[in-house]
Design an enzyme around this catalytic site. Structure first.
Site, mmCIF file in Angstrom:
data_model
loop_
_atom_site.group_PDB
_atom_site.id
_atom_site.type_symbol
_atom_site.label_atom_id
_atom_site.label_comp_id
_atom_site.label_asym_id
_atom_site.label_seq_id
_atom_site.Cartn_x
_atom_site.Cartn_y
_atom_site.Cartn_z
ATOM 1 C CG HIS A 401 -14.705 6.918 -31.575
ATOM 2 N ND1 HIS A 401 -15.886 6.268 -31.293
ATOM 3 C CD2 HIS A 401 -15.055 8.194 -31.896
ATOM 4 C CE1 HIS A 401 -16.897 7.110 -31.446
ATOM 5 N NE2 HIS A 401 -16.415 8.279 -31.805
ATOM 6 C CG ASP A 405 -20.041 4.274 -30.033
ATOM 7 O OD1 ASP A 405 -19.105 4.240 -30.848
ATOM 8 O OD2 ASP A 405 -21.009 3.494 -30.064
#
Length: 428
Positions: A401, A405
């Protein structure tokens, strides 16, 4: 003249290797091509074969020893052949005592001679200590006689010394009153320390491939922000398509066209469409690749390896199938070389044959994405006004992450789902 058994170079970045286990003892006859010793790098555990027929004259490195690439770890020659003094044990693998050691030789601790004095006339049990453990103990001011060995025949390993160092560090940081309370409560016997009231326990030190996997998985979780999202693909049409395709290739033994083959090809196409997932991250720089170097996780009895299909985006479905099949066979037969398992840009891992549906695959650093394939299951769904039995494939995508995204990751997974639900697009 004696022939050297050298520490092999299993990959471009390998500068040293660790001796895991000798499969032959000094004095044993060996044949050329026969496995004599198991070594490991930071990525793989591999058998080293005898370079010639003869007698294993000398073992130059013990288990747990770390030896530079190209250095001799043993010698093979004719029976009773002597080894010249210049063929001494390499410095990195040499014991700090003057004793020559082989798997049949017990390394006697000589740091405190009085420990081994015997006035009863009965044999004294000698202390078994690996050179790596002895070196670490000396550098950390640890008395090896305080260490409980968990290796073969009670041999003290490097891991045993590390456990003592960790325990002493905790003790230094714990108030005396709490230490005494803990001593009052702690079990008094070794079996009680393992499992209270039960000595029926097998203690196995972690080593070799399992140690490498353990370190890499912990490092992966500690040094990345991993998130897993999940989706299902209706593969009813794909399964029908697969059956027809397999009939076309039934005469080619190395083409199986499994569901994994189709998923691999669909993943390659999805990565070309969403290249950000086809990247690696070294902590500072993101490297995004034009070519897809696809890793396929293969389960072995000893652990997990990830051979790599290089330039997979240039291959047809049948070629991908051939590569996957060959890599899987080579992995299970121990024929993979170091270069076969480095340089992947994305990995696929499957637990479908184990009956697992969704799971959370762990990233294979420095990659930023890994796909988990679950077991196909049946489900009744509405198709218009009627209910039909459809077949669904669980997909689990873990990504870093820090780099990707949720939205672009889900877009990649949606593209993969589309390819699997419209299988003709996979082969066009």
């Amino acid at each position: 003249m004696a022939v050297e058994i050298v520490m092999p170079k299993l990959g471009m970045g390998m500068s040293e290797g660790t001796v895991v286990e000798w499969l032959k003892n000094a004095g044993d006859p060996v044949k050329k091509g026969e496995s004599v010793v198991v070594i490991s790098s930071d990525k793989i555990e591999k058998d080293v074969e005898a370079p010639d027929d003869g007698i294993l004259l000398k073992v130059n490195a013990d288990p747990d020893d770390t030896v530079p690439v190209g250095e001799a770890i043993g010698y093979i020659g004719a029976e009773n052949e002597s080894i010249d003094d210049q063929l001494a044990k390499p410095e990195g693998a040499r014991s700090e005592t003057s004793a020559e050691t082989t798997p049949n030789t017990v390394l006697e601790d000589q740091s405190e001679p009085n420990k081994n004095e015997n006035t009863s006339g009965r044999p004294v049990l000698k202390l078994r200590v690996s050179p790596a453990a002895r070196k670490l103990a000396k550098g950390s001011n640890i008395d090896v006689h305080e260490v409980i060995g968990t290796g073969p025949h009670g041999r003290i390993t490097k891991a045993d010394v590390l456990n003592v160092i960790e325990a002493k560090a905790k003790e230094r940081n714990t108030p005396a009153s709490i230490q005494q309370s803990m001593k009052d409560k702690e079990p008094t016997t070794q079996s009680e320390k393992r499992i209270a009231g039960d000595d029926r326990v097998k203690v196995t030190p972690i080593s070799g491939m399992r140690k490498v996997i353990s370190d890499r998985m912990l490092k992966s979780l500690q040094q990345s922000a991993q998130l897993t999202i999940q989706m299902t693909a209706d593969v009813t049409e794909l399964i029908s398509f697969q059956k027809k395709a397999r009939e076309m290739y039934q005469d080619e033994e190395d083409v199986r066209l499994t569901i994994t083959d189709f998923v691999a090809k669909a993943t390659i196409l999805a990565l070309k469409k969403h290249p950000k997932l086809n990247s690696t991250f070294d902590g500072t720089n993101i490297s995004t690749y034009e070519s897809v170097h696809l890793g396929i996780a293969v389960a072995l009895n000893e652990g997990l390896v990830v051979p790599v299909i290089r330039d997979a985006d240039t291959l047809s479905l049948s070629e991908v199938s051939k590569r996957i099949r060959k890599m899987s066979i080579d992995a299970r037969e121990g024929k993979l070389a170091g270069p076969d398992m480095i340089g992947s840009t994305f990995t696929i891992s499957s637990l479908g044959t184990s009956g697992v549906t969704f799971f959370t695959p762990v990233l294979n650093p420095p990659e930023i994405g890994i796909l988990g394939i679950g077991s196909i299951y049946d489900q009744a769904v509405f198709v218009g006004e009627t209910i039909e039995k459809r077949r669904f494939l669980p997909l689990s995508l873990t990504f870093d992450h820090r780099i990707i995204d949720g939205s672009p990751a889900s877009n990649f997974l949606s593209s993969l789902k589309t390819y699997l639900e419209t299988p003709f697009k996979i082969v066009l």
